[in-house]
Motif scaffolding. Sequence first.
Motif, PDB file in Angstrom:
ATOM      1  N   GLN A  88     -11.581 -74.955 -32.353  1.00  0.00           N
ATOM      2  CA  GLN A  88     -10.310 -74.679 -33.059  1.00  0.00           C
ATOM      3  C   GLN A  88      -9.491 -73.872 -32.893  1.00  0.00           C
ATOM      4  O   GLN A  88      -8.218 -74.110 -33.015  1.00  0.00           O
ATOM      5  CB  GLN A  88     -11.221 -74.074 -34.427  1.00  0.00           C
ATOM      6  N   MET A  89      -9.712 -72.910 -32.105  1.00  0.00           N
ATOM      7  CA  MET A  89      -8.794 -72.108 -31.548  1.00  0.00           C
ATOM      8  C   MET A  89      -7.987 -72.843 -30.385  1.00  0.00           C
ATOM      9  O   MET A  89      -6.804 -72.635 -30.177  1.00  0.00           O
ATOM     10  CB  MET A  89      -9.468 -70.773 -30.776  1.00  0.00           C
ATOM     11  N   ILE A  90      -8.721 -73.787 -29.947  1.00  0.00           N
ATOM     12  CA  ILE A  90      -7.775 -74.596 -28.845  1.00  0.00           C
ATOM     13  C   ILE A  90      -6.796 -75.220 -29.398  1.00  0.00           C
ATOM     14  O   ILE A  90      -5.671 -75.599 -29.092  1.00  0.00           O
ATOM     15  CB  ILE A  90      -8.588 -75.456 -28.053  1.00  0.00           C
ATOM     16  N   GLU A  91      -7.140 -75.880 -30.696  1.00  0.00           N
ATOM     17  CA  GLU A  91      -6.397 -76.697 -31.576  1.00  0.00           C
ATOM     18  C   GLU A  91      -5.042 -75.901 -32.180  1.00  0.00           C
ATOM     19  O   GLU A  91      -3.762 -76.458 -31.826  1.00  0.00           O
ATOM     20  CB  GLU A  91      -6.916 -77.303 -32.730  1.00  0.00           C
ATOM     21  N   ILE A  92      -5.527 -74.607 -32.390  1.00  0.00           N
ATOM     22  CA  ILE A  92      -4.144 -73.843 -32.991  1.00  0.00           C
ATOM     23  C   ILE A  92      -3.303 -73.600 -31.588  1.00  0.00           C
ATOM     24  O   ILE A  92      -2.150 -73.568 -31.855  1.00  0.00           O
ATOM     25  CB  ILE A  92      -5.219 -72.277 -33.206  1.00  0.00           C
ATOM     26  N   ALA A  93      -4.050 -73.313 -30.455  1.00  0.00           N
ATOM     27  CA  ALA A  93      -3.136 -72.853 -29.330  1.00  0.00           C
ATOM     28  C   ALA A  93      -2.330 -74.302 -29.057  1.00  0.00           C
ATOM     29  O   ALA A  93      -1.029 -73.870 -28.556  1.00  0.00           O
ATOM     30  CB  ALA A  93      -3.900 -72.487 -28.361  1.00  0.00           C
ATOM     31  N   LYS A  94      -2.868 -75.256 -29.064  1.00  0.00           N
ATOM     32  CA  LYS A  94      -2.049 -76.399 -28.787  1.00  0.00           C
ATOM     33  C   LYS A  94      -0.960 -76.704 -29.502  1.00  0.00           C
ATOM     34  O   LYS A  94       0.129 -77.101 -28.976  1.00  0.00           O
ATOM     35  CB  LYS A  94      -2.983 -77.549 -28.512  1.00  0.00           C
TER      36      LYS A  94
END
Length: 513
Positions: free
Chosen positions: A166-172
């Motif tokens: 989920q944090m990767i999606e946010i950063a992306k």
Amino acid sequence: MLDATLSTTGAQGRRHYDGEFILEVDGVRKEFPGVVALDNVQLKIRPGSVHALMGENGAGKSTLMKIIAGVYNPDRGEVRFAGEKLVIRTPIDALNCGIAMIHQELNLMNTMTVAENVWIRREPKGAFGLIDHARMGTMTAELFASLNIHLDPLAIVGDLTVAQKQMIEIAKAVSYNSDVLIMDEPTSAITETEVEHLFAIIRDLRARGVGIVYITHKMNEIFEIADELTVFRDGKYISTVPASEVTRDDIIRMMVGREITEMFPKVDCPIGDVILDVQNLSLPGVFDNISFKLRKGEILGVAGLVGSGRSNVAEALFGVHPAETGDIWIDGEHVVMTSPQVAMDHGLAFLTEDRKETGCFLVLDCLENMQMALITRDKVNGAGFVQQAEVTRLVQEYSAKLRVKTPNLAERVENLSGGNQQKLLIARWLLTNPRILILDEPTRGIDVGAKSEIHRLITALAGQGVAVLMISSELPEVLGMSDRIMVMHEGRVSGFLDRAEATQVRVMELAAK
């Protein structure tokens, strides 16, 4: 008219816009076979603001966001961006125009690295046009540092937890430097510590002038982060109001058209003998020396921060990823949990935390999805044939009981909202009449009305003697529903709390121990 395919604003930087609204939706309608998902809805987003979009599952929130993000095309109505009518044919068009979206269901490639996922289709190139992996890793590290995200850019995404993904999606999404950022249930799989981290990111983006659309079912988040909110009900626009001028009850009345007076309908149920006894369960590098007892009629809540091993223990108990050492007794019988089938044969049911990856069969219909576990258990006659009439009757009964919103049981599950997919999965396991029910994030992505109904159902099951192991990242849910709470920290049990002594402070002290 702004043709998104001709714009590269999102990739180059935010446009300078002095109007009142950066994004406007007017008169949008969208139909799917047998369902009117949106009927003449509107939405207006100001730059530098957080606009919450609220509604029950199936209200049309995610459908509208997918129209704005280029996943769907509207049947009627228009979307205006920076005052111009916007034509979006694909998600790439939306990104090029300056609209990014964090989807409710994660959209990452599990076999690729974190860095490759963040910069896919935008990879830095070196000599001869080849991807410069070193530079891409550096760019990812710099992005994560700016967001205070601690992940290895070279890690394989499939090895990470749902919360880390989920944090990767946010950063992306943030990496696109967009004017409008849509967040669809961004906190559904993260704990309160990660939520505060996300809110810090949102406040920074708001200060930079980004217009943020924030979809959530968690009421407390609305009052902490939102400037305005819009409510949809059954695909129709209801109202837009400043967040500071409404109460929780006001929002619920607008969402469901009725009052919900008790979110956690926990009642004291008779607690019987030990049915599940776990001793010294270990899986090297994941969790170690896990021991606890679960009694008939008891709801044992499991709390802990991301990476504490909560979901891994649940998977070991159900035989998905068996523990290497330790013992499991069920009703006094020693059981070697080598597979989910062994677990089901002993009366266990397991609702996983990720409905898309490990729960639903998206291309199959509702009936096929819901009957899956039941026909594996016992609804087969002596000749090996499925008793289809009886199975269908039971599926219809539980579909109605959990208010799964679908035109009929022949509807493909991929066409249902995320919350209705979750309710379908819960119904699948309840159909097996389990003796031990393991629930990993049971109300993830579920609206306030359905959440209350599921809590009531869990309490009723406990009253019938079902033993419930409930993992949740929402502390109010753990505190409100549990007879006891087991807190985990870095793969170990850090303590137990009885209902009477449990508070958010005590749980967090043990979770961070």
